[in-house]
Design an enzyme around this catalytic site. Structure first.
Site, mmCIF file in Angstrom:
data_model
loop_
_atom_site.group_PDB
_atom_site.id
_atom_site.type_symbol
_atom_site.label_atom_id
_atom_site.label_comp_id
_atom_site.label_asym_id
_atom_site.label_seq_id
_atom_site.Cartn_x
_atom_site.Cartn_y
_atom_site.Cartn_z
ATOM 1 N N GLY A 20 0.841 -1.120 -0.080
ATOM 2 C CA GLY A 20 -0.023 0.057 0.097
ATOM 3 C C GLY A 20 0.761 1.228 -0.044
ATOM 4 O O GLY A 20 0.369 2.243 0.553
ATOM 5 N N ALA A 21 1.957 1.225 -0.610
ATOM 6 C CA ALA A 21 2.815 2.410 -0.384
ATOM 7 C C ALA A 21 2.922 3.237 -1.880
ATOM 8 O O ALA A 21 3.537 4.124 -2.076
ATOM 9 C CB ALA A 21 4.086 1.838 -0.317
ATOM 10 N N ASN A 22 1.806 2.991 -2.541
ATOM 11 C CA ASN A 22 1.707 3.886 -3.925
ATOM 12 C C ASN A 22 0.862 5.234 -3.652
ATOM 13 O O ASN A 22 0.775 6.084 -4.495
ATOM 14 C CB ASN A 22 0.943 2.851 -4.854
ATOM 15 C CG ASN A 22 -0.563 2.436 -4.618
ATOM 16 O OD1 ASN A 22 -0.354 1.743 -3.666
ATOM 17 N ND2 ASN A 22 -1.242 3.025 -5.198
ATOM 18 N N SER A 152 -5.757 0.226 13.360
ATOM 19 C CA SER A 152 -6.421 1.410 13.356
ATOM 20 C C SER A 152 -6.902 1.565 14.555
ATOM 21 O O SER A 152 -7.416 0.667 15.426
ATOM 22 C CB SER A 152 -7.762 1.465 12.258
ATOM 23 O OG SER A 152 -8.464 2.271 12.489
ATOM 24 N N TYR A 178 -14.923 -3.053 8.952
ATOM 25 C CA TYR A 178 -13.482 -2.256 9.064
ATOM 26 C C TYR A 178 -13.024 -2.459 10.359
ATOM 27 O O TYR A 178 -11.850 -3.265 10.620
ATOM 28 C CB TYR A 178 -13.858 -0.978 8.670
ATOM 29 C CG TYR A 178 -12.661 -0.155 8.883
ATOM 30 C CD1 TYR A 178 -11.430 -0.423 7.816
ATOM 31 C CD2 TYR A 178 -12.445 0.731 9.790
ATOM 32 C CE1 TYR A 178 -10.308 0.235 7.821
ATOM 33 C CE2 TYR A 178 -11.021 1.402 9.808
ATOM 34 C CZ TYR A 178 -9.995 1.109 8.826
ATOM 35 O OH TYR A 178 -8.985 1.934 8.900
#
Length: 313
Positions: A20-22, A152, A178
């Site tokens: 998820g580093a984009n 989270s 979530y």
């Protein structure tokens, strides 16, 4: 403690894989690690997204070593193919740092992945579990190696409902699916450390949460197409007081990943009001995340759902 990115120790010679580093928090995590000398393996759902992110990092850090890759955490076949490519590319244990950062949030209507699992639970938890299991032997069994799980603050309202893991009986986008997926991440990090400790492994597991940051994760949430959406209006009004930008939101992850003072099984988040924003500090761990019986059951169920045995030895 007022820890900043300037406090990151040198990462020269270290190889980091971060999902998820984009974009968003993950991008800023990768950017800072690259600035401090790390080689970054940067997977995204398409090679175009991964390459674009790599190019952005290289604009800021011209000498950065970035390896774009393809990975869809919601698809277990993609996880398997990606892990096999990494193990072929680096046949010896060569990862110093594995950061499970990618996630999705508050999908308005229940969606299923190609494997038939609820998308938030699959992307945020099952995919990272499977990826960590498949790449565990690639992590160097030496002091300094870390596996980081990004959770989270929503995990506080989460509950692991083993009879409704896939939200098949009822679906609530945020406080249900979530929050459950992020609580599962916290449980995973703590149980992983329990097993690492029991096996006398020098690898440590840590976890972090970013507080509240306005990123693509929230922008893809429910109702954002309406300019008069109450959530959108409230977010705009409260944003300066209770949120921080993605670069600051990345600091708890960077602390968990690099700080010499980060402890095995430690959990870090912002030190401000309700852990919404601020410098990295120890974060509150939900009571359910500390229950060994729930953790052992979730681990077993995760092995069954992913079809992967994950012994720590």
């Amino acid at each position: 403690m007022n820890w900043t990115a300037q406090d990151i120790p040198s990462q020269q010679g270290r190889r980091v894989l971060i999902t998820g580093a984009n974009s968003g928090i993950g991008f800023h995590t990768a950017l800072e690690l690259a600035r401090h000398g790390a080689e970054i393996i940067l997977p995204a759902r398409t090679i175009e997204k991964a390459t674009a992110a790599a190019d952005r990092i290289k604009q800021a850090v011209p000498n950065a070593q970035i390896v774009p890759e393809v990975l869809d955490l919601a698809d277990l076949s993609s996880v398997r193919a990606f892990a096999e490519r990494i193990l072929r590319l680096y046949p010896q244990p060569s990862l110093d740092l594995l950061i499970n950062n990618a996630g999705v949030m508050a999908i308005p209507k229940r969606q299923l992945t190609p494997d038939g699992y609820e998308r938030q639970f699959a992307t945020n938890y099952l995919g990272p579990f499977a990826l960590t299991a498949r790449l565990f032997r690639a992590v160097k069994p030496v002091s300094g190696s870390r596996i980081v799980i990004v959770s989270s603050s929503a995990n506080r309202v989460g509950r692991i409902d083993f009879e409704n893991l896939q939200s098949e009986r009822r679906y609530s986008p945020t406080s249900g699916a979530y929050a459950q997926s992020k609580l599962a991440d916290s449980i995973f990090a703590i149980e992983l450390q329990r097993r690492l400790t029991a096996s006398h492994s020098p690898i440590i597991a840590t976890a972090a949460h970013p507080g509240i940051a306005i990123t693509n994760l929230q922008k893809s949430g429910p109702g954002e197409t309406s300019l008069l959406n109450p959530t959108r209006i409230m977010t705009a009004l409260l944003k300066p007081f209770f949120t921080h930008d993605a670069s600051h939101a990345a600091l708890p992850t960077l602390y968990a990943a690099t700080a010499p003072d980060a402890t095995p099984g430690g959990y870090y988040g912002p030190n401000g009001f309700q852990e919404l924003k601020g410098a990295p500090a120890e974060a509150r761990i939900p009571r359910m995340a500390l229950d060994p019986a729930i953790a052992a059951r979730l681990w077993q169920v995760s092995e069954q759902l992913t079809g992967i045995e994950f012994p720590i030895a």
